[in-house]
Design an enzyme around this catalytic site. Structure first.
Site, PDB file in Angstrom:
ATOM      1  N   ARG A  25      37.658  38.641  41.382  1.00 39.29           N
ATOM      2  CA  ARG A  25      36.541  37.580  42.028  1.00 39.29           C
ATOM      3  C   ARG A  25      35.534  37.177  41.351  1.00 39.29           C
ATOM      4  NH1 ARG A  25      37.049  39.283  47.931  1.00 39.29           N
ATOM      5  NH2 ARG A  25      36.936  41.401  46.776  1.00 39.29           N
ATOM      6  N   ARG A  72      44.073  31.780  39.739  1.00 35.81           N
ATOM      7  CA  ARG A  72      44.850  32.403  40.934  1.00 35.81           C
ATOM      8  C   ARG A  72      45.101  31.380  42.050  1.00 35.81           C
ATOM      9  NH1 ARG A  72      45.778  34.695  45.173  1.00 35.81           N
ATOM     10  NH2 ARG A  72      44.450  36.127  45.991  1.00 35.81           N
TER      11      ARG A  72
HETATM   12  O1  1CP Z   1      38.824  49.844  44.762  1.00 34.96           O
HETATM   13  C1  1CP Z   1      39.418  50.849  44.539  1.00 34.96           C
HETATM   14  O2  1CP Z   1      39.217  51.964  45.064  1.00 34.96           O
HETATM   15  C2  1CP Z   1      40.575  50.786  43.643  1.00 34.96           C
HETATM   16  C3  1CP Z   1      41.739  51.209  44.380  1.00 34.96           C
HETATM   17  C4  1CP Z   1      42.402  49.890  45.104  1.00 34.96           C
HETATM   18  C5  1CP Z   1      42.145  49.668  46.708  1.00 34.96           C
HETATM   19  C6  1CP Z   1      41.447  50.686  47.690  1.00 34.96           C
HETATM   20  C7  1CP Z   1      43.026  48.840  44.741  1.00 34.96           C
HETATM   21  C8  1CP Z   1      43.429  48.621  43.311  1.00 34.96           C
HETATM   22  N1  1CP Z   1      43.423  48.191  45.737  1.00 34.96           N
HETATM   23  C9  1CP Z   1      43.021  48.685  47.028  1.00 34.96           C
HETATM   24  C10 1CP Z   1      43.286  48.084  48.605  1.00 34.96           C
HETATM   25  C11 1CP Z   1      42.649  46.756  48.467  1.00 34.96           C
HETATM   26  N2  1CP Z   1      43.289  45.760  47.983  1.00 34.96           N
HETATM   27  C12 1CP Z   1      41.249  46.446  48.940  1.00 34.96           C
HETATM   28  C13 1CP Z   1      40.166  47.228  49.593  1.00 34.96           C
HETATM   29  C14 1CP Z   1      40.266  47.255  50.910  1.00 34.96           C
HETATM   30  C15 1CP Z   1      39.334  48.271  51.642  1.00 34.96           C
HETATM   31  O3  1CP Z   1      38.053  48.090  51.623  1.00 34.96           O
HETATM   32  O4  1CP Z   1      40.011  49.491  52.071  1.00 34.96           O
HETATM   33  C16 1CP Z   1      41.152  45.079  48.779  1.00 34.96           C
HETATM   34  C17 1CP Z   1      39.971  44.140  49.178  1.00 34.96           C
HETATM   35  C18 1CP Z   1      42.485  44.676  48.161  1.00 34.96           C
HETATM   36  C19 1CP Z   1      42.841  43.218  47.595  1.00 34.96           C
HETATM   37  C20 1CP Z   1      42.660  43.110  46.499  1.00 34.96           C
HETATM   38  N3  1CP Z   1      43.479  43.603  45.378  1.00 34.96           N
HETATM   39  C21 1CP Z   1      41.915  41.926  45.642  1.00 34.96           C
HETATM   40  C22 1CP Z   1      41.095  40.756  46.238  1.00 34.96           C
HETATM   41  C23 1CP Z   1      41.881  40.014  46.848  1.00 34.96           C
HETATM   42  C24 1CP Z   1      42.105  38.541  46.339  1.00 34.96           C
HETATM   43  O5  1CP Z   1      43.018  37.857  46.812  1.00 34.96           O
HETATM   44  O6  1CP Z   1      41.576  38.375  45.179  1.00 34.96           O
HETATM   45  C25 1CP Z   1      42.174  42.221  44.179  1.00 34.96           C
HETATM   46  C26 1CP Z   1      41.561  41.324  43.054  1.00 34.96           C
HETATM   47  C27 1CP Z   1      43.214  43.195  44.150  1.00 34.96           C
HETATM   48  C28 1CP Z   1      43.753  43.606  42.679  1.00 34.96           C
HETATM   49  C29 1CP Z   1      43.649  45.225  42.639  1.00 34.96           C
HETATM   50  N4  1CP Z   1      43.422  46.253  43.410  1.00 34.96           N
HETATM   51  C30 1CP Z   1      43.480  47.417  42.675  1.00 34.96           C
HETATM   52  C31 1CP Z   1      43.470  47.088  41.450  1.00 34.96           C
HETATM   53  C32 1CP Z   1      43.218  48.181  40.386  1.00 34.96           C
HETATM   54  C33 1CP Z   1      43.442  45.554  41.205  1.00 34.96           C
HETATM   55  C34 1CP Z   1      43.614  45.186  39.790  1.00 34.96           C
HETATM   56  C35 1CP Z   1      42.265  44.266  39.372  1.00 34.96           C
HETATM   57  C36 1CP Z   1      41.475  45.321  38.520  1.00 34.96           C
HETATM   58  O7  1CP Z   1      41.089  46.352  38.904  1.00 34.96           O
HETATM   59  O8  1CP Z   1      41.010  44.707  37.734  1.00 34.96           O
END
Ligand code: 1CP
Length: 367
Positions: free
Chosen positions: A46, A55
């Site tokens: 984001r 997206r």
């Molecule tokens: O941030 C970390 O600690 C990395 C490990 C992790 C975690 C805890 C990932 C990897 N996903 C998550 C769960 C998760 N997924 C959360 C955290 C919630 C909490 O606080 O407990 C959230 C907000 C998401 C949703 C998510 N995943 C988004 C945002 C939503 C959207 O629609 O845009 C995004 C962009 C992701 C992608 C993602 N998740 C994780 C990775 C490695 C990635 C790929 C993007 C990147 O790292 O560049």
């Protein structure tokens, strides 16, 4: 030291050692580098206007199932920032969602589980992951990226503790009280749950490596909520198994472990068998190196919040991280946790340039 995974018959193996000379892979192996490599956890997403444009609305799980979109989202930060590695665009709950556990990712919240894991009966809802059938879109996107990126691709999985925390709590948590309650009230059930999540992480990681990922990171983001004694008893054995089994199926693969608030756990995490230990922003890298001992590289650890202000602050703090990393080989520059959504991408672009110009760890001719 061995380098690339041997090709086994019928497997679409990566070109052996294609990225062996890439600074990111060399730093993971604590080798000398032409420049200190840098990438950012959550570098896609984001904070990038091109991400928001590509997206559109809808659940991130729908986006993750579209290989062409995933390839584009994975590439965007590499193109913009010039990072030394790409992180595969997916999420840690994808395997659990793919086997039908009932996980969604709610915009603005994160993973939510409609029927959380509560008792032994719920183990039946956790069948083994079969990547070719359950997550073929992951394999397709990794293959495409591995064949077209100019930098190594990092595959990843969620650590068993962190994935378990979402399944048990039903969503993001502050205190992880239900997880701790289950762990201590019914250790046998905890161990069975963790066994299944360990197998799931392994199946997913191996499918990404078979498809051409060059390295893997295990995000055990929330394990820092545990005492060292409980981490050692309830989490470390499964984590060690993951890295031992990856080393046996894909020898020489660089592996990274990361969690937030793990300062007290670092000496234990360092025994899990990884090439690299990720450090959050709380522990200066020179102290982190002392805590983990010789032989493993460190990754980190600029406080992501320090990228929200002026460039002067971000620059001074970036230099502080480089200073603390020292001159010895084995530093991958990163943030101490993921990029915050409100970050100005221009600041991250400047951080990359500064690290490349001034980073000293492992740079130079003699050991
Ligand atoms: O941030 C970390 O600690 C990395 C490990 C992790 C975690 C805890 C990932 C990897 N996903 C998550 C769960 C998760 N997924 C959360 C955290 C919630 C909490 O606080 O407990 C959230 C907000 C998401 C949703 C998510 N995943 C988004 C945002 C939503 C959207 O629609 O845009 C995004 C962009 C992701 C992608 C993602 N998740 C994780 C990775 C490695 C990635 C790929 C993007 C990147 O790292 O560049």
């Amino acid at each position: 030291m061995s380098t690339a995974a041997p090709a086994s018959p019928g497997q679409s193996a990566p070109v052996p050692g294609r990225f062996d000379d890439a600074p990111f892979i060399q730093a993971c192996r604590s080798q000398r580098v032409a420049h200190v490599p840098v990438w950012f956890m959550r570098q896609a997403g984001r904070s990038l206007p091109e991400y928001r444009a590509a997206r559109g609305p809808g659940s991130i799980l729908d986006a993750i199932a579209q290989p062409e979109l995933v390839a584009e989202l994975t590439r965007q930060p590499v193109d913009r920032y010039g990072t030394d590695a790409a992180i595969f665009f997916s999420d840690i709950v994808v395997p659990a969602a793919a086997i039908g556990f009932g996980v969604d990712v709610a915009p603005g919240t994160g993973p939510v589980v409609s029927e959380p894991f509560r008792s032994a009966a719920d183990l039946q809802r956790l069948r083994p992951l079969e990547p070719t059938l359950d997550t073929p879109y992951v394999i397709e996107a990794v293959q495409h990226l591995a064949g077209s990126l100019d930098v190594p691709l990092i595959g990843f999985a969620g650590g068993p503790f962190t994935v378990a925390s979402y399944l048990i709590e039903g969503g993001p948590s502050k205190n992880f009280t239900r997880v701790k309650a289950l762990m201590h009230a019914d250790p046998n059930l905890w161990h069975e749950l963790v066994e299944r999540l360990t197998d799931m992480a392994l199946a997913s990681l191996r499918s990404q490596l078979d498809a051409g990922a060059s390295a893997i990171q295990l995000f055990d983001s929330w394990a820092g909520i545990l005492t060292p004694r409980h981490y050692e008893e309830f989490v470390l054995p499964s984590t060690s198994r993951i890295f031992a089994e990856i080393e046996s199926s894909h020898p020489g693969t660089p592996t990274i472990i990361f969690g937030v608030g793990t300062g007290e756990l670092l000496p234990l995490m360092a025994t899990a068998g990884t090439s690299v230990v990720g450090i959050d922003w709380r522990v200066p890298l020179d102290q982190a190196r002392t805590r983990i001992g010789a032989g493993q590289a460190v990754q980190g650890n600029l406080d992501p919040a320090l990228c929200l202000g002026t460039w002067d602050v971000a620059a001074a703090e970036t230099r502080e991280v480089l200073e603390r990393a020292g001159n010895a080989p084995g530093h991958i520059f990163n943030l101490g946790h993921g990029v915050l959504p409100e970050t100005d991408p221009g600041i991250l672009e400047q951080v990359v340039a500064l690290v490349h110009a001034e980073g000293r760890a492992g740079v130079g001719a003699s050991a």
